[in-house]
Design a protein around this motif. Structure first.
Motif, mmCIF file in Angstrom:
data_model
loop_
_atom_site.group_PDB
_atom_site.id
_atom_site.type_symbol
_atom_site.label_atom_id
_atom_site.label_comp_id
_atom_site.label_asym_id
_atom_site.label_seq_id
_atom_site.Cartn_x
_atom_site.Cartn_y
_atom_site.Cartn_z
ATOM 1 N N LEU A 149 40.725 67.950 125.171
ATOM 2 C CA LEU A 149 42.095 68.091 125.665
ATOM 3 C C LEU A 149 42.080 68.195 127.191
ATOM 4 O O LEU A 149 41.427 69.071 127.757
ATOM 5 C CB LEU A 149 42.755 69.341 125.075
ATOM 6 N N PRO A 150 42.811 67.326 127.881
ATOM 7 C CA PRO A 150 42.709 67.292 129.345
ATOM 8 C C PRO A 150 43.461 68.406 130.065
ATOM 9 O O PRO A 150 43.215 68.634 131.248
ATOM 10 C CB PRO A 150 43.291 65.922 129.708
ATOM 11 N N HIS A 151 44.364 69.120 129.381
ATOM 12 C CA HIS A 151 45.078 70.235 130.009
ATOM 13 C C HIS A 151 44.544 71.553 129.459
ATOM 14 O O HIS A 151 44.210 71.656 128.269
ATOM 15 C CB HIS A 151 46.583 70.144 129.758
ATOM 16 N N ARG A 152 44.492 72.542 130.316
ATOM 17 C CA ARG A 152 44.025 73.858 129.875
ATOM 18 C C ARG A 152 44.991 74.469 128.872
ATOM 19 O O ARG A 152 44.577 75.112 127.904
ATOM 20 C CB ARG A 152 43.861 74.785 131.081
ATOM 21 N N ARG A 153 46.280 74.276 129.107
ATOM 22 C CA ARG A 153 47.291 74.885 128.244
ATOM 23 C C ARG A 153 48.438 73.903 128.042
ATOM 24 O O ARG A 153 48.753 73.099 128.915
ATOM 25 C CB ARG A 153 47.804 76.190 128.854
ATOM 26 N N TYR A 154 49.053 74.011 126.862
ATOM 27 C CA TYR A 154 50.168 73.147 126.495
ATOM 28 C C TYR A 154 51.384 73.990 126.117
ATOM 29 O O TYR A 154 51.255 75.094 125.611
ATOM 30 C CB TYR A 154 49.777 72.243 125.327
ATOM 31 N N ARG A 155 52.534 73.405 126.376
ATOM 32 C CA ARG A 155 53.809 74.076 126.084
ATOM 33 C C ARG A 155 54.125 74.049 124.593
ATOM 34 O O ARG A 155 54.443 75.065 123.988
ATOM 35 C CB ARG A 155 54.926 73.397 126.879
ATOM 36 N N CYS A 156 54.074 72.852 123.990
ATOM 37 C CA CYS A 156 54.465 72.704 122.590
ATOM 38 C C CYS A 156 53.672 71.573 121.959
ATOM 39 O O CYS A 156 53.721 70.427 122.439
ATOM 40 C CB CYS A 156 55.960 72.418 122.486
ATOM 41 N N ALA A 157 52.948 71.873 120.894
ATOM 42 C CA ALA A 157 52.126 70.889 120.199
ATOM 43 C C ALA A 157 52.723 70.579 118.838
ATOM 44 O O ALA A 157 53.371 71.421 118.204
ATOM 45 C CB ALA A 157 50.701 71.414 120.030
ATOM 46 N N PHE A 158 52.451 69.356 118.381
ATOM 47 C CA PHE A 158 52.876 68.905 117.056
ATOM 48 C C PHE A 158 51.638 68.463 116.298
ATOM 49 O O PHE A 158 50.871 67.621 116.774
ATOM 50 C CB PHE A 158 53.867 67.750 117.201
ATOM 51 N N GLU A 159 51.418 69.065 115.115
ATOM 52 C CA GLU A 159 50.234 68.764 114.313
ATOM 53 C C GLU A 159 50.646 68.389 112.891
ATOM 54 O O GLU A 159 50.749 69.250 112.014
ATOM 55 C CB GLU A 159 49.278 69.965 114.276
ATOM 56 N N PRO A 160 50.890 67.110 112.620
ATOM 57 C CA PRO A 160 51.140 66.690 111.238
ATOM 58 C C PRO A 160 49.881 66.811 110.389
ATOM 59 O O PRO A 160 48.762 66.608 110.868
ATOM 60 C CB PRO A 160 51.559 65.216 111.383
ATOM 61 N N GLY A 161 50.065 67.157 109.118
ATOM 62 C CA GLY A 161 48.929 67.245 108.216
ATOM 63 C C GLY A 161 47.998 68.391 108.555
ATOM 64 O O GLY A 161 46.777 68.217 108.608
ATOM 65 N N ASP A 198 54.240 68.136 124.544
ATOM 66 C CA ASP A 198 53.232 67.718 125.525
ATOM 67 C C ASP A 198 51.851 67.574 124.882
ATOM 68 O O ASP A 198 50.890 67.214 125.551
ATOM 69 C CB ASP A 198 53.189 68.641 126.744
ATOM 70 N N LEU A 199 51.765 67.830 123.565
ATOM 71 C CA LEU A 199 50.539 67.566 122.820
ATOM 72 C C LEU A 199 50.906 67.156 121.398
ATOM 73 O O LEU A 199 51.657 67.867 120.719
ATOM 74 C CB LEU A 199 49.635 68.798 122.789
ATOM 75 N N ILE A 200 50.384 66.014 120.965
ATOM 76 C CA ILE A 200 50.512 65.562 119.580
ATOM 77 C C ILE A 200 49.105 65.319 119.050
ATOM 78 O O ILE A 200 48.307 64.611 119.667
ATOM 79 C CB ILE A 200 51.363 64.284 119.475
ATOM 80 N N VAL A 201 48.801 65.933 117.923
ATOM 81 C CA VAL A 201 47.464 65.842 117.339
ATOM 82 C C VAL A 201 47.565 65.124 115.995
ATOM 83 O O VAL A 201 48.158 65.653 115.048
ATOM 84 C CB VAL A 201 46.846 67.243 117.144
ATOM 85 N N LEU A 202 47.000 63.928 115.930
ATOM 86 C CA LEU A 202 46.945 63.151 114.686
ATOM 87 C C LEU A 202 45.502 63.183 114.199
ATOM 88 O O LEU A 202 44.687 62.338 114.549
ATOM 89 C CB LEU A 202 47.415 61.719 114.933
ATOM 90 N N SER A 203 45.193 64.206 113.415
ATOM 91 C CA SER A 203 43.814 64.426 112.982
ATOM 92 C C SER A 203 43.698 64.180 111.484
ATOM 93 O O SER A 203 44.283 64.911 110.676
ATOM 94 C CB SER A 203 43.378 65.860 113.319
ATOM 95 N N GLU A 204 42.966 63.143 111.121
ATOM 96 C CA GLU A 204 42.674 62.813 109.723
ATOM 97 C C GLU A 204 43.950 62.584 108.899
ATOM 98 O O GLU A 204 44.036 63.010 107.746
ATOM 99 C CB GLU A 204 41.824 63.919 109.079
ATOM 100 N N VAL A 205 44.928 61.906 109.481
ATOM 101 C CA VAL A 205 46.185 61.662 108.763
ATOM 102 C C VAL A 205 46.637 60.205 108.775
ATOM 103 O O VAL A 205 47.374 59.783 107.879
ATOM 104 C CB VAL A 205 47.333 62.542 109.333
ATOM 105 N N CYS A 206 46.212 59.428 109.753
ATOM 106 C CA CYS A 206 46.825 58.109 109.946
ATOM 107 C C CYS A 206 46.325 57.061 108.967
ATOM 108 O O CYS A 206 46.996 56.048 108.748
ATOM 109 C CB CYS A 206 46.608 57.635 111.385
ATOM 110 N N TYR A 207 45.153 57.266 108.352
ATOM 111 C CA TYR A 207 44.691 56.262 107.384
ATOM 112 C C TYR A 207 45.367 56.419 106.026
ATOM 113 O O TYR A 207 45.080 55.675 105.090
ATOM 114 C CB TYR A 207 43.171 56.243 107.234
ATOM 115 N N TYR A 208 46.296 57.368 105.919
ATOM 116 C CA TYR A 208 47.127 57.465 104.726
ATOM 117 C C TYR A 208 48.351 56.547 104.813
ATOM 118 O O TYR A 208 49.192 56.543 103.909
ATOM 119 C CB TYR A 208 47.594 58.903 104.515
ATOM 120 N N LEU A 209 48.471 55.809 105.903
ATOM 121 C CA LEU A 209 49.581 54.892 106.132
ATOM 122 C C LEU A 209 49.074 53.459 106.172
ATOM 123 O O LEU A 209 47.932 53.205 106.554
ATOM 124 C CB LEU A 209 50.259 55.197 107.475
#
Length: 210
Positions: A41-53, A115-126
C-alpha cells in the motif's frame, strides 16, 4: 448478454460446512499474502477503504490498522457473523472503524468514494463482462489519489469463471488505471493501481526524496 458471477449458494454452502473454508486463519500462505498486501500500500494511512468479499474478516482487521474506516462485505451471512465477532474482539485504540454489509460484486456500489479499494481473491468469480463492469465501478468510486489493490490466486480452479492471470491481464488494460506496483510468484499476483492521470506521485516523491 448479462454479466455472470458465481452463485451466492456456492459460498453459503462452503461456510455451512467449514467456518474457515480457505484456512485464512491458519495457513502461512495466507499470512504471507496479507503481509505483502499491506506492505504494497503506497499510503501510510487511508480515510475509507472498501473490501468486497471479506470472508471471516482477517484481512479486514489488518486493514483497520491502516484505515480510519473500512466497509467490508460478503454474500455469506455466516462469514459476516464470524467477521463481526472477530473484529469486535480485536479492536484496538487508534484503529479504524468497520462496517460490515451483505453485498457482492455485481450489486450496486455504495454511494461513497474511497481512497482504498481492495479486490482480494474475488474477481475470478466473475466473467469478463462482469469484471469489466466492476473495474469501471471501482474507478468511478476511487479518489484521484486513491489506491486499487488486486490480489489473486494463480492456479486454475475448474468451477471459477476466470483465473487470476486473466483477471490481472484485464486490470492491466483498463484505461482508467495506472500501475504502481506488482508482486508475482508461482501462486499469486498482487497489483496496485491508481487512477490514470498526471497528478500521481510515487512514495519517494511524496516523501521529498526526489
Amino acid at each position: 448478454m448479462t454479466p455472470a458471477r458465481m452463485p451466492d449458494e456456492y459460498f453459503r454452502d462452503l461456510y455451512a460446512h467449514d467456518s474457515d473454508p480457505w484456512k485464512f486463519a491458519t495457513r502461512w500462505y495466507e499470512e504471507r499474502k496479507r503481509a505483502l498486501t499491506l506492505a504494497a500500500l503506497p499510503h501510510r494511512r487511508y480515510r475509507c477503504a472498501f473490501e468486497p468479499g471479506c470472508g471471516i474478516g482477517i484481512l479486514t482487521g489488518e486493514l483497520l490498522t491502516r484505515c480510519d474506516r473500512v466497509i467490508a462485505t460478503d454474500i455469506a451471512g455466516t462469514a459476516l457473523r464470524t467477521a463481526a465477532d472477530r473484529l469486535t474482539g480485536q479492536r484496538q485504540p487508534g484503529g479504524g472503524t468497520v462496517e460490515l454489509r451483505h453485498w457482492g460484486l455485481g450489486d450496486d456500489w455504495p454511494a461513497t468514494h474511497f481512497d482504498l479499494i481492495v479486490l482480494s481473491e474475488v474477481c475470478y468469480y466473475l466473467d469478463d463482462d462482469g469484471l469489466r463492469a466492476v473495474l469501471d465501478a471501482a474507478v468511478a468510486h476511487l479518489d484521484p489519489d486513491g489506491s486499487l489493490v488486486c490480489v489473486h490466486w494463480r492456479r486454475e480452479v475448474p468451477e471459477y469463471l476466470s483465473t487470476g492471470d486473466r483477471v490481472h491481464a484485464l486490470l492491466a488494460t483498463h484505461p482508467g488505471l495506472a500501475a504502481v506496483a506488482r508482486f508475482r510468484d508461482d501462486d499469486f499476483l498482487l497489483d496496485v493501481h491508481t487512477p490514470a492521470g498526471d497528478g500521481r506521485r510515487s512514495v519517494a516523491e511524496r516523501e521529498g526524496l526526489l
